[in-house]
Design a protein around this motif. Structure first.
Motif, PDB file in Angstrom:
ATOM      1  N   ASP A  25       0.869  -1.177   0.000  1.00 32.47           N
ATOM      2  CA  ASP A  25       0.000   0.000   0.000  1.00 32.47           C
ATOM      3  C   ASP A  25       0.907   1.229   0.000  1.00 32.47           C
ATOM      4  O   ASP A  25       1.538   1.540   1.013  1.00 32.47           O
ATOM      5  N   VAL A  26       0.982   1.916  -1.145  1.00 31.67           N
ATOM      6  CA  VAL A  26       1.971   2.982  -1.335  1.00 31.67           C
ATOM      7  C   VAL A  26       1.311   4.338  -1.531  1.00 31.67           C
ATOM      8  O   VAL A  26       0.373   4.480  -2.328  1.00 31.67           O
ATOM      9  N   THR A  27       1.815   5.336  -0.802  1.00 29.49           N
ATOM     10  CA  THR A  27       1.415   6.730  -0.991  1.00 29.49           C
ATOM     11  C   THR A  27       2.652   7.535  -1.359  1.00 29.49           C
ATOM     12  O   THR A  27       3.689   7.428  -0.698  1.00 29.49           O
ATOM     13  N   LEU A  28       2.542   8.334  -2.413  1.00 24.50           N
ATOM     14  CA  LEU A  28       3.655   9.146  -2.914  1.00 24.50           C
ATOM     15  C   LEU A  28       3.300  10.618  -2.765  1.00 24.50           C
ATOM     16  O   LEU A  28       2.268  11.072  -3.263  1.00 24.50           O
ATOM     17  N   VAL A  29       4.156  11.365  -2.063  1.00 19.90           N
ATOM     18  CA  VAL A  29       3.905  12.784  -1.775  1.00 19.90           C
ATOM     19  C   VAL A  29       4.969  13.647  -2.441  1.00 19.90           C
ATOM     20  O   VAL A  29       6.160  13.306  -2.414  1.00 19.90           O
TER      21      VAL A  29
END
Length: 218
Positions: A25-29
């Motif tokens: 589960d990846v979030t890129l900011v």
């Protein structure tokens, strides 16, 4: 595993794509709204525009439940601030940070919340291994245990491989092309696929050196 990546440059986007492909589960900011817009629809990750140096942005990105934070911005100062916030304020179990300037490497330690400091020149696969603390993040990474090397090479406008099909590339014996990443997406390498500037290849070999692989394409 829930992963938060700060910095959506080439490196951050690549790491996000690989980890997402491994069903994390990846979030890129990223602070650049334009860069986030550019990546929408190209990466199968959650994208968020904002300054990761701000605690509120990290919270919106899900830092409170993150298992791993990877910091890959082009600023060592920002990388240290984000690492410190992730570890000290939000108690993230594991924090990995990119070191852009080797002279700053001494700062990237536990005092600044960094569990793993990764030099800018570290290959993508090695960086993911170090950041996640696992050698089986994706199937390709397991090959290193069997004495097989996974080598990354990028096609530029000056590469002699531009416009040629994969079947036309003379590879060292015992070498295969595992995948071609085009526009941020991994694709199955068919023999008739023509290489374009910007393509990134992961090549698997049990004997060839990195220099030999790059010579075949560059």
């Amino acid at each position: 595993m829930k992963v938060l990546i700060a910095g959506a440059g080439r490196l951050g986007a690549q790491i996000a794509q690989v980890l997402a492909a491994a069903r994390n589960d990846v979030t890129l900011v990223d602070i650049d709204d334009g860069r986030v817009t550019e990546l929408e629809g190209r990466l199968s990750v959650r994208l968020l525009a904002g300054d990761a140096c701000e605690p509120a942005v990290l919270e919106r990105a899900g830092v409170l439940t993150a298992d791993l934070v990877i910091v890959t911005t082009g600023s060592d100062e920002d990388n240290l601030v984000i690492s410190l916030l992730a570890k000290r304020r939000f108690a993230v179990p594991r924090v990995a940070a990119r070191v852009n300037d080797a002279e700053n490497a001494w700062l990237f330690d536990r005092n600044w919340g960094v569990d793993t400091a990764v030099p800018a020149a570290t290959p993508l696969i090695s960086l993911i291994e170090e950041a996640t603390g696992a050698t089986d993040t994706v199937a390709l990474l397991r090959l290193s245990k069997a004495g097989v090397d996974v080598i990354e090479t990028a096609i530029s406008a000056r590469s002699r491989a531009v416009g040629r099909t994969l079947a036309e590339i003379a590879l060292p014996e015992g070498t295969v092309i595992a995948t071609v990443v085009r526009d941020g997406r991994p694709t199955v390498p068919a023999p008739g696929m023509r290489l374009r500037p910007g393509d990134e290849l992961l090549v698997v070999s049990h004997a060839a050196t990195e220099q030999e692989i790059h010579a075949a394409f560059q």
